[in-house]
Enzyme design. Sequence first.
Site, PDB file in Angstrom:
ATOM      1  N   PHE A   5      73.801 -15.524 178.808  1.00 45.40           N
ATOM      2  CA  PHE A   5      72.979 -14.672 178.123  1.00 45.40           C
ATOM      3  C   PHE A   5      73.729 -14.652 177.513  1.00 45.40           C
ATOM      4  O   PHE A   5      74.654 -14.471 176.839  1.00 45.40           O
ATOM      5  CB  PHE A   5      72.340 -13.444 178.985  1.00 45.40           C
ATOM      6  CG  PHE A   5      71.726 -13.244 179.978  1.00 45.40           C
ATOM      7  CD1 PHE A   5      70.067 -12.569 179.429  1.00 45.40           C
ATOM      8  CD2 PHE A   5      72.268 -13.602 180.934  1.00 45.40           C
ATOM      9  CE1 PHE A   5      69.278 -12.800 180.877  1.00 45.40           C
ATOM     10  CE2 PHE A   5      70.633 -13.615 182.681  1.00 45.40           C
ATOM     11  CZ  PHE A   5      69.160 -12.644 181.900  1.00 45.40           C
ATOM     12  N   ASP A   6      72.824 -14.981 175.849  1.00 46.64           N
ATOM     13  CA  ASP A   6      73.880 -15.012 174.744  1.00 46.64           C
ATOM     14  C   ASP A   6      73.533 -13.444 174.323  1.00 46.64           C
ATOM     15  O   ASP A   6      72.589 -13.094 175.274  1.00 46.64           O
ATOM     16  CB  ASP A   6      72.464 -15.579 174.108  1.00 46.64           C
ATOM     17  CG  ASP A   6      73.085 -15.707 172.783  1.00 46.64           C
ATOM     18  OD1 ASP A   6      74.185 -14.738 171.932  1.00 46.64           O
ATOM     19  OD2 ASP A   6      71.976 -14.838 171.502  1.00 46.64           O
ATOM     20  N   LEU A   7      73.856 -13.022 173.985  1.00 53.00           N
ATOM     21  CA  LEU A   7      74.029 -11.248 173.472  1.00 53.00           C
ATOM     22  C   LEU A   7      72.810 -10.777 171.788  1.00 53.00           C
ATOM     23  O   LEU A   7      71.481 -10.404 172.022  1.00 53.00           O
ATOM     24  CB  LEU A   7      75.590 -11.215 172.819  1.00 53.00           C
ATOM     25  CG  LEU A   7      75.457  -9.020 173.090  1.00 53.00           C
ATOM     26  CD1 LEU A   7      74.676  -8.626 174.333  1.00 53.00           C
ATOM     27  CD2 LEU A   7      76.723  -8.983 172.282  1.00 53.00           C
TER      28      LEU A   7
END
Length: 213
Positions: A5-7
């Site tokens: 996941f990107d943040l």
Amino acid sequence: MIFLFDLDGTIVDSAQGIINGLLYAFNKSGDEIPEKGDLKKFIGPPFMDTFTKEFGFSKDKSKYLIELFREYYFEEGQLESEPYEGMKELLEIVSSKYKLAVATSKPEVQAVEILKNHGLDEYFHFIGGATLDNSRIKKHDVIEYVLDNLDVNSRENTFMIGDRYPDIVGASMSGLRSIGVLWGYGTFEELQFHKADYIEESVDGLKDRILSF
């Protein structure tokens, strides 16, 4: 199955803190302050790329602006974020079935702190980000770093989830499939142009997509 996941713009809405940090940096450096709406579109890619390519600053000037940004962000900006509605529930459900990790261009120390502040760090096997000395800032490099720490054997069963083009491009460079999301700071056209394998409009849609694999 493994999901990275990107943040910013994927797990948390961090626009307020990032924009305030950029405004602080431009104000303190004496440079012309861009409109807030213009700054929002620069959330996602590494600031070094944004300052050199979009604003035309030298690398030295860009490093100075990044230092000013961090002055604000470490003290206040990283507290100015909120998880997207339904994200905690998504992570709770999918982490019980799959291995999850974070791959962000934000400095790793900040990413860890933000996720801890929101009680979300427990859902991830590893939280990987950029280095403060800019030796690891490109999304592809961060993804490779995370994959190394997860000891991934099969990349065909690993996905990158994010809201901007570096997430999609970085995934492709690393031989991963990608899921673009539309509640962050990118657009459908951006994600489609860079050939995201899937594009989801909502957190619930992402949850259903993940659970369908």
